[in-house]
Design a protein around this motif. Structure first.
Motif, short mmCIF file in Angstrom:
data_model
loop_
_atom_site.label_atom_id
_atom_site.label_comp_id
_atom_site.label_asym_id
_atom_site.label_seq_id
_atom_site.Cartn_x
_atom_site.Cartn_y
_atom_site.Cartn_z
N MET A 1 0.73 -1.02 0.10
CA MET A 1 0.02 0.04 0.00
C MET A 1 0.80 1.35 0.04
O MET A 1 1.82 1.33 0.82
CB MET A 1 -0.94 -0.06 1.44
CG MET A 1 -1.90 -1.03 1.15
SD MET A 1 -2.74 -1.06 2.75
CE MET A 1 -3.28 -2.82 2.99
N ILE A 2 0.66 2.14 -0.89
CA ILE A 2 1.56 3.25 -1.09
C ILE A 2 0.63 4.64 -1.01
O ILE A 2 -0.56 4.46 -1.86
CB ILE A 2 2.20 3.12 -2.64
CG1 ILE A 2 3.04 2.16 -2.63
CG2 ILE A 2 2.90 4.52 -2.92
CD1 ILE A 2 3.64 1.61 -3.78
N ASP A 3 1.06 5.44 -0.21
CA ASP A 3 0.30 6.84 -0.21
C ASP A 3 0.37 7.60 -1.33
O ASP A 3 1.27 7.20 -2.45
CB ASP A 3 0.52 7.62 0.98
CG ASP A 3 1.87 8.07 1.01
OD1 ASP A 3 2.51 8.23 0.06
OD2 ASP A 3 2.33 8.68 2.13
N LYS A 4 -0.26 8.72 -1.49
CA LYS A 4 -0.26 9.53 -2.78
C LYS A 4 0.88 10.17 -2.94
O LYS A 4 1.38 10.53 -4.10
CB LYS A 4 -1.28 10.64 -2.63
CG LYS A 4 -1.16 11.57 -1.42
CD LYS A 4 -2.26 12.64 -1.41
CE LYS A 4 -2.16 13.53 0.12
NZ LYS A 4 -3.29 14.27 0.30
N ASN A 5 1.96 10.15 -1.90
CA ASN A 5 3.43 10.90 -2.10
C ASN A 5 4.29 9.70 -2.62
O ASN A 5 5.17 10.00 -2.89
CB ASN A 5 3.85 11.52 -0.97
CG ASN A 5 2.76 12.71 -0.59
OD1 ASN A 5 2.32 13.35 -1.25
ND2 ASN A 5 2.46 12.86 0.71
N THR B 1 4.82 7.11 -0.98
CA THR B 1 5.35 6.28 0.39
C THR B 1 4.94 4.92 0.63
O THR B 1 3.59 5.05 0.68
CB THR B 1 5.38 7.39 1.71
OG1 THR B 1 6.06 8.45 1.25
CG2 THR B 1 6.19 6.61 2.89
N ALA B 2 5.68 3.90 1.05
CA ALA B 2 5.04 2.71 1.33
C ALA B 2 4.53 2.71 2.63
O ALA B 2 5.29 3.20 3.50
CB ALA B 2 6.32 1.56 1.12
N LEU B 3 3.02 2.59 2.82
CA LEU B 3 2.65 2.51 3.94
C LEU B 3 2.40 0.74 4.66
O LEU B 3 2.71 0.83 5.97
CB LEU B 3 1.11 2.85 3.92
CG LEU B 3 1.11 4.28 3.37
CD1 LEU B 3 -0.49 4.49 3.22
CD2 LEU B 3 1.73 5.21 4.31
N ARG B 4 2.66 0.03 3.81
CA ARG B 4 2.36 -1.32 4.24
C ARG B 4 2.69 -2.38 3.07
O ARG B 4 2.43 -2.16 2.05
CB ARG B 4 1.04 -1.87 4.82
CG ARG B 4 0.83 -3.00 5.35
CD ARG B 4 -0.74 -3.28 5.95
NE ARG B 4 -0.81 -4.48 6.62
CZ ARG B 4 -1.12 -4.40 7.98
NH1 ARG B 4 -1.14 -3.15 8.54
NH2 ARG B 4 -1.43 -5.51 8.57
N THR B 5 3.71 -3.27 3.39
CA THR B 5 3.62 -4.48 2.53
C THR B 5 3.18 -5.99 3.17
O THR B 5 3.50 -6.00 4.42
CB THR B 5 5.24 -4.64 1.98
OG1 THR B 5 6.11 -4.94 2.97
CG2 THR B 5 5.62 -3.21 1.33
N PHE B 6 3.12 -6.73 2.28
CA PHE B 6 2.52 -8.11 3.02
C PHE B 6 2.60 -9.32 2.02
O PHE B 6 2.39 -8.94 0.90
CB PHE B 6 1.36 -8.00 3.72
CG PHE B 6 0.15 -7.55 2.87
CD1 PHE B 6 -0.84 -8.35 2.16
CD2 PHE B 6 -0.16 -6.01 3.03
CE1 PHE B 6 -1.85 -7.86 1.46
CE2 PHE B 6 -1.23 -5.53 2.46
CZ PHE B 6 -2.12 -6.35 1.63
N ALA B 7 2.54 -10.53 2.55
CA ALA B 7 2.54 -11.70 1.43
C ALA B 7 1.16 -11.98 1.38
O ALA B 7 0.22 -11.60 2.15
CB ALA B 7 3.54 -12.70 2.18
N ASP C 1 -3.99 -8.23 7.50
CA ASP C 1 -3.77 -7.32 6.09
C ASP C 1 -5.03 -7.19 5.40
O ASP C 1 -5.07 -6.28 4.58
CB ASP C 1 -2.81 -8.20 5.13
CG ASP C 1 -1.46 -8.25 5.83
OD1 ASP C 1 -0.96 -7.27 6.43
OD2 ASP C 1 -0.64 -9.21 5.58
N GLY C 2 -6.20 -8.11 5.52
CA GLY C 2 -7.38 -7.95 4.99
C GLY C 2 -8.00 -6.59 5.60
O GLY C 2 -8.61 -5.86 4.93
#
Length: 99
Positions: A1-5, A7-13, A81-82
């Motif tokens: 999940m990436i914000d409008k700038n 920047t990665a907010l969250r990564t997951f498998a 993550d859901g």
């Protein structure tokens, strides 16, 4: 999940279905709070994009291997993550598939 700038907010498998989405841009096209997955599991936080592609988590946390006899674009994720995807991905949110 990436914000409008960017920047990665969250990564997951994730655990993919049997259909691999083509790389490129998509957008959230539909959301459903609960349902039944193609594997028969009760699912929630279903976020659809493209043609029959969706992120979801199983209510019981399961992540069984997809049935190779079914063509499914289901992308299973953990419960946490859901919830995060559900809160992040409103209608129209851009999704980019990369390889």
């Amino acid at each position: 999940m990436i914000d409008k700038n960017g920047t990665a907010l969250r990564t997951f498998a994730v655990w993919p279905g049997t259909v691999t989405p083509s790389p490129g841009p998509y957008a959230v096209s539909f959301r459903r709070e609960q349902g039944t997955g193609s594997d028969g599991a009760q699912i929630e936080h279903v976020v659809y994009f493209g043609a029959n592609l969706a992120f979801s988590n199983a209510i019981d946390g399961s992540s069984p291997a997809p049935n190779p006899d079914l063509r499914t674009g289901a992308i299973r994720e953990s419960i946490a993550d859901g919830v995060a995807m559900w809160e992040f991905a409103s209608m129209g949110t851009p999704i980019t598939v990369i390889k």
